[in-house]
Scaffold this motif. Structure first.
Motif, short mmCIF file in Angstrom:
data_model
loop_
_atom_site.label_atom_id
_atom_site.label_comp_id
_atom_site.label_asym_id
_atom_site.label_seq_id
_atom_site.Cartn_x
_atom_site.Cartn_y
_atom_site.Cartn_z
N ARG A 33 0.85 -1.19 0.00
CA ARG A 33 0.00 0.00 0.00
C ARG A 33 0.88 1.24 0.00
NH1 ARG A 33 -4.53 2.45 4.18
NH2 ARG A 33 -2.67 2.96 5.41
N LEU A 34 0.72 2.03 -1.03
CA LEU A 34 1.43 3.30 -1.13
C LEU A 34 0.59 4.40 -0.52
CD1 LEU A 34 2.81 3.12 -4.79
CD2 LEU A 34 3.77 2.16 -2.68
N SER A 35 1.27 5.36 0.10
CA SER A 35 0.60 6.53 0.64
C SER A 35 1.23 7.78 0.05
CB SER A 35 0.74 6.58 2.17
OG SER A 35 0.16 5.45 2.77
N CYS A 36 0.44 8.82 -0.06
CA CYS A 36 0.93 10.10 -0.54
C CYS A 36 0.34 11.18 0.36
CB CYS A 36 0.53 10.32 -1.98
SG CYS A 36 0.94 11.96 -2.62
N ALA A 37 1.20 11.82 1.14
CA ALA A 37 0.77 12.87 2.05
C ALA A 37 0.95 14.22 1.38
CB ALA A 37 1.58 12.80 3.33
N ALA A 38 -0.10 15.02 1.40
CA ALA A 38 -0.08 16.32 0.73
C ALA A 38 -0.10 17.46 1.74
CB ALA A 38 -1.29 16.44 -0.19
N SER A 39 0.56 18.54 1.38
CA SER A 39 0.54 19.74 2.20
C SER A 39 0.68 20.96 1.30
CB SER A 39 1.68 19.72 3.23
OG SER A 39 2.93 19.69 2.59
N GLY A 40 0.30 22.10 1.82
CA GLY A 40 0.51 23.34 1.10
C GLY A 40 -0.67 23.84 0.29
N ARG A 41 -1.74 23.06 0.20
CA ARG A 41 -2.93 23.54 -0.48
C ARG A 41 -4.12 22.81 0.11
NH1 ARG A 41 -3.46 20.54 -6.20
NH2 ARG A 41 -4.31 22.54 -6.84
N THR A 42 -5.30 23.21 -0.25
CA THR A 42 -6.49 22.55 0.27
C THR A 42 -6.68 21.24 -0.47
OG1 THR A 42 -7.45 24.73 0.66
CG2 THR A 42 -8.92 22.84 0.81
N PHE A 43 -6.14 20.20 0.09
CA PHE A 43 -6.08 18.88 -0.54
C PHE A 43 -7.44 18.40 -1.00
CE2 PHE A 43 -4.54 14.64 -1.20
CZ PHE A 43 -5.52 13.80 -0.72
N SER A 44 -8.46 18.62 -0.18
CA SER A 44 -9.76 18.03 -0.44
C SER A 44 -10.47 18.62 -1.65
CB SER A 44 -10.65 18.17 0.79
OG SER A 44 -10.82 19.54 1.10
N LEU A 45 -9.95 19.71 -2.21
CA LEU A 45 -10.62 20.36 -3.33
C LEU A 45 -10.24 19.77 -4.68
CD1 LEU A 45 -10.43 24.15 -2.39
CD2 LEU A 45 -12.35 22.58 -2.11
N TYR A 46 -9.18 18.96 -4.74
CA TYR A 46 -8.61 18.60 -6.03
C TYR A 46 -8.48 17.10 -6.24
CZ TYR A 46 -7.43 23.49 -5.70
OH TYR A 46 -7.51 24.85 -5.55
N GLY A 47 -8.55 16.72 -7.52
CA GLY A 47 -8.32 15.34 -7.87
C GLY A 47 -6.85 14.97 -7.76
N MET A 48 -6.62 13.67 -7.58
CA MET A 48 -5.27 13.16 -7.42
C MET A 48 -5.06 11.96 -8.35
SD MET A 48 -3.86 14.97 -4.94
CE MET A 48 -2.51 13.93 -4.38
#
Length: 124
Positions: free
Chosen positions: A19-34
């Protein structure tokens, strides 16, 4: 400044799981597709999976459909890639990426933010 940090890669035998994880920071993560992409040695980077801002829409490459599952936890600003029934040909550096819309995107050129990648090696 947007930062994406992947983790969870490693060496696994064929048929195994990671299982890979990708932690995001610096912007409103929940607003955008990944999305998740991968690049094998000597090959171009290719699309693996994408997920919309809410997680309600997902898309997979044919090569991983039925084996991989993309998901996200917006409370933790993290997107995941569960990889099952791994094959030798899944060996690659896996990258997570973020774009600036809410839906799913398959082209790497639509993604503006990238992580540094995590190596996945599947032994046959």
């Amino acid at each position: 400044q947007v930062q994406l940090v992947e983790s969870g890669g490693g060496l696994v035998q064929a048929g195994g799981s990671l299982r890979l994880s990708c932690a995001a920071s610096g912007r409103t993560f929940s607003l955008y597709g990944m999305g998740w992409f991968r690049q094998a040695p000597g090959k171009e980077r290719e699309f693996v999976a994408a997920i919309s801002w809410s997680g309600g829409s997902t898309v997979y490459a044919d090569s991983v459909k039925g084996r991989f599952l993309i998901s996200r936890d917006n409370a933790k600003n993290t997107v995941y890639l569960q990889m099952n029934s791994l094959k030798h040909e899944d060996t690659a550096v896996y990258y997570c990426a973020s774009h600036t819309s809410r839906g799913t995107r398959l082209s790497e050129y639509e993604y503006g933010y990238w992580g540094q990648g995590t190596q996945v090696t599947v032994s046959s």
